[in-house]
Design a protein around this motif. Structure first.
Motif, PDB file in Angstrom:
ATOM      1  N   ALA A  40      54.344  36.825  61.770  1.00  0.00           N
ATOM      2  CA  ALA A  40      54.780  36.162  63.006  1.00  0.00           C
ATOM      3  C   ALA A  40      55.604  37.157  63.797  1.00  0.00           C
ATOM      4  CB  ALA A  40      55.607  34.921  62.701  1.00  0.00           C
ATOM      5  N   SER A  41      55.630  36.970  65.100  1.00  0.00           N
ATOM      6  CA  SER A  41      56.417  37.887  65.918  1.00  0.00           C
ATOM      7  C   SER A  41      57.227  37.127  66.964  1.00  0.00           C
ATOM      8  CB  SER A  41      55.474  38.898  66.576  1.00  0.00           C
ATOM      9  OG  SER A  41      56.182  39.726  67.424  1.00  0.00           O
ATOM     10  N   CYS A  42      56.579  36.619  68.007  1.00  0.00           N
ATOM     11  CA  CYS A  42      57.345  36.007  69.109  1.00  0.00           C
ATOM     12  C   CYS A  42      57.965  34.669  68.726  1.00  0.00           C
ATOM     13  CB  CYS A  42      56.451  35.815  70.327  1.00  0.00           C
ATOM     14  SG  CYS A  42      55.198  34.543  70.099  1.00  0.00           S
ATOM     15  N   GLU A  43      57.318  33.952  67.818  1.00  0.00           N
ATOM     16  CA  GLU A  43      57.746  32.606  67.399  1.00  0.00           C
ATOM     17  C   GLU A  43      57.843  31.658  68.576  1.00  0.00           C
ATOM     18  OE1 GLU A  43      60.975  32.577  64.602  1.00  0.00           O
ATOM     19  OE2 GLU A  43      60.348  34.507  63.774  1.00  0.00           O
ATOM     20  N   GLY A  75      54.669  31.070  70.451  1.00  0.00           N
ATOM     21  CA  GLY A  75      53.303  30.746  70.847  1.00  0.00           C
ATOM     22  C   GLY A  75      52.729  31.650  71.912  1.00  0.00           C
ATOM     23  N   VAL A  76      53.181  32.879  71.945  1.00  0.00           N
ATOM     24  CA  VAL A  76      52.732  33.761  73.006  1.00  0.00           C
ATOM     25  C   VAL A  76      51.918  34.953  72.514  1.00  0.00           C
ATOM     26  CG1 VAL A  76      53.568  35.336  74.791  1.00  0.00           C
ATOM     27  CG2 VAL A  76      54.606  33.102  74.532  1.00  0.00           C
ATOM     28  N   CYS A  77      52.322  35.527  71.390  1.00  0.00           N
ATOM     29  CA  CYS A  77      51.718  36.805  70.992  1.00  0.00           C
ATOM     30  C   CYS A  77      50.443  36.668  70.165  1.00  0.00           C
ATOM     31  CB  CYS A  77      52.729  37.636  70.224  1.00  0.00           C
ATOM     32  SG  CYS A  77      53.099  36.960  68.588  1.00  0.00           S
ATOM     33  N   GLY A  78      50.252  35.552  69.495  1.00  0.00           N
ATOM     34  CA  GLY A  78      49.045  35.351  68.683  1.00  0.00           C
ATOM     35  C   GLY A  78      49.131  35.936  67.282  1.00  0.00           C
ATOM     36  N   THR A  79      50.248  36.544  66.923  1.00  0.00           N
ATOM     37  CA  THR A  79      50.363  37.183  65.600  1.00  0.00           C
ATOM     38  C   THR A  79      50.143  36.184  64.464  1.00  0.00           C
ATOM     39  OG1 THR A  79      51.974  38.690  66.545  1.00  0.00           O
ATOM     40  CG2 THR A  79      51.890  38.605  64.152  1.00  0.00           C
ATOM     41  N   CYS A  80      50.607  34.964  64.620  1.00  0.00           N
ATOM     42  CA  CYS A  80      50.560  33.997  63.519  1.00  0.00           C
ATOM     43  C   CYS A  80      49.265  33.179  63.487  1.00  0.00           C
ATOM     44  CB  CYS A  80      51.757  33.053  63.601  1.00  0.00           C
ATOM     45  SG  CYS A  80      51.694  31.990  65.055  1.00  0.00           S
ATOM     46  N   THR A 111      48.473  28.103  66.138  1.00  0.00           N
ATOM     47  CA  THR A 111      49.623  28.996  65.969  1.00  0.00           C
ATOM     48  C   THR A 111      50.750  28.232  65.254  1.00  0.00           C
ATOM     49  OG1 THR A 111      50.298  28.341  68.183  1.00  0.00           O
ATOM     50  CG2 THR A 111      49.158  30.439  67.992  1.00  0.00           C
ATOM     51  N   CYS A 121      53.673  28.895  64.532  1.00  0.00           N
ATOM     52  CA  CYS A 121      55.055  29.056  64.991  1.00  0.00           C
ATOM     53  C   CYS A 121      55.486  27.954  65.942  1.00  0.00           C
ATOM     54  CB  CYS A 121      55.261  30.415  65.636  1.00  0.00           C
ATOM     55  SG  CYS A 121      54.337  30.624  67.158  1.00  0.00           S
TER      56      CYS A 121
END
Ligand code: FES
Length: 321
Positions: free
Chosen positions: A268-271, A273-278, A306, A308
């Motif tokens: 996870a990164s932005c937490e 709902g923006v970056c899509g990492t999760c 997502t 997050c």
């Protein structure tokens, strides 16, 4: 992650500090495109995203600027207080969720406050390419405007228009004039905006009312307001299909928080709902999509979500974990 050294720390305004980051041995950092951001490891548990504001041509170093946010969840305050020249910090390679169309005949850039950062990088690229563009920079006052002196000394200073709240500026007419579709170049122009959500919504609404097409409107969303929880949230059961584990997600916790509590690792990164990492595959059940990463079309397929920020519309959700 990459290890970089803080080469400079400069207060651009009372609340905005800029940092120049580089490799300790002076070698170049990975190339990037205008509009890119990096994740910065603020501490063991906290990653924050900051746009790169230097020209991509000069990727020997990266430059970021951080606003001390009164509603900070810990990120910006920690960066302001603890990041010092000479410190080694960890950053991700640059990622671009806000790409610039370099073929556009004319480009309009609208920055609200700290939203200047990705647009400053874009303006440098457009200038280097000899493109027709305007940068409109909205801020409360001259003293709260990051890079004010620097912008005025740039070779393309005549293409930068400042709009200050405290100078009784006719903002609305300036925006409408810049966006006027009577200007033939605006028919195919692209517009980029970054800043508070209300500001970006206003720019988009005005552009649409003047006939701009959605395909030509672009905004940076990773500084999205928290969209995580609201009062009507319900609990639901989360089934991890591969692990054979079921977890109860209470109304006041995100899926990501429950997974972390259970020591189940997920990137996870932005937490927010923006970056899509999760992003995680959904096997059964219907997600309640709350992110800004998936397109409406992708959301309608209901086959990924997502954790997050997104929840479930069904009593249970089975995911590929
Ligand atoms: Fe960025 Fe979930 S961590 S979308």
């Amino acid at each position: 992650m990459l290890e970089v050294t803080i080469l400079t720390k400069k207060y651009e305004t009372a609340d905005i500090v800029s940092f120049e980051l580089g490799k300790a041995d002076g070698s170049a950092l990975p190339a990037f495109e205008a509009g890119s951001h990096i994740d910065v490891k603020v501490n063991e548990n906290l990653l924050r995203q900051y746009s790169l504001c230097n020209s991509p041509k000069r990727h020997q170093t990266y430059k970021i600027a951080v606003l001390k946010d009164a509603n900070s969840r810990g990120g910006s305050l920690t960066v302001h207080k603890t990041f010092e020249i000479g410190d080694s910090i960890q950053i991700s390679p640059p990622r671009n969720l806000f790409p610039l169309n370099k073929d556009s005949q004319r480009t309009l850039l609208f920055a609200g406050g700290i939203g200047i950062t990705p647009l400053l990088s874009m303006a440098q690229v457009l200038n280097e390419l000899g493109k027709e563009f305007e940068l409109h920079y909205f801020a409360r006052s001259k003293t709260s405007t990051a890079f004010y002196e620097e912008l005025n000394s740039l070779p393309f200073a005549s293409k930068i228009f400042f709009h200050f709240d405290d100078e009784n500026d006719k903002k609305d007419s300036a925006i409408r004039h810049a966006l006027d579709q009577e200007n033939p170049l605006n028919k195919t122009a692209h517009l980029y905006t970054c800043g508070p959500n209300g500001f970006m919504d206003y720019i988009f609404t005005t552009a649409r009312s003047l006939g701009w097409k959605n395909d030509n409107l672009h905004k940076e969303v990773f500084n999205a307001e928290s969209i995580v929880l609201d009062d009507s949230d319900k609990s639901f059961t989360l089934n991890l299909v591969r692990s054979g584990i079921s977890l109860e997600i209470p109304a006041d916790k995100t899926v990501l928080e429950v997974l972390e509590d259970a020591d189940i690792e997920i990137d996870a990164s932005c937490e927010q709902g923006v970056c899509g990492t999760c992003l995680t595959k959904v096997v059964k059940g219907v997600p309640d999509h709350r992110d800004q990463f998936l397109t409406e079309c992708e959301k309608s397929l209901n086959n990924q979500f997502t954790p997050c920020c997104s929840r479930a519309l069904t009593d249970s959700l089975s995911i590929d974990l």
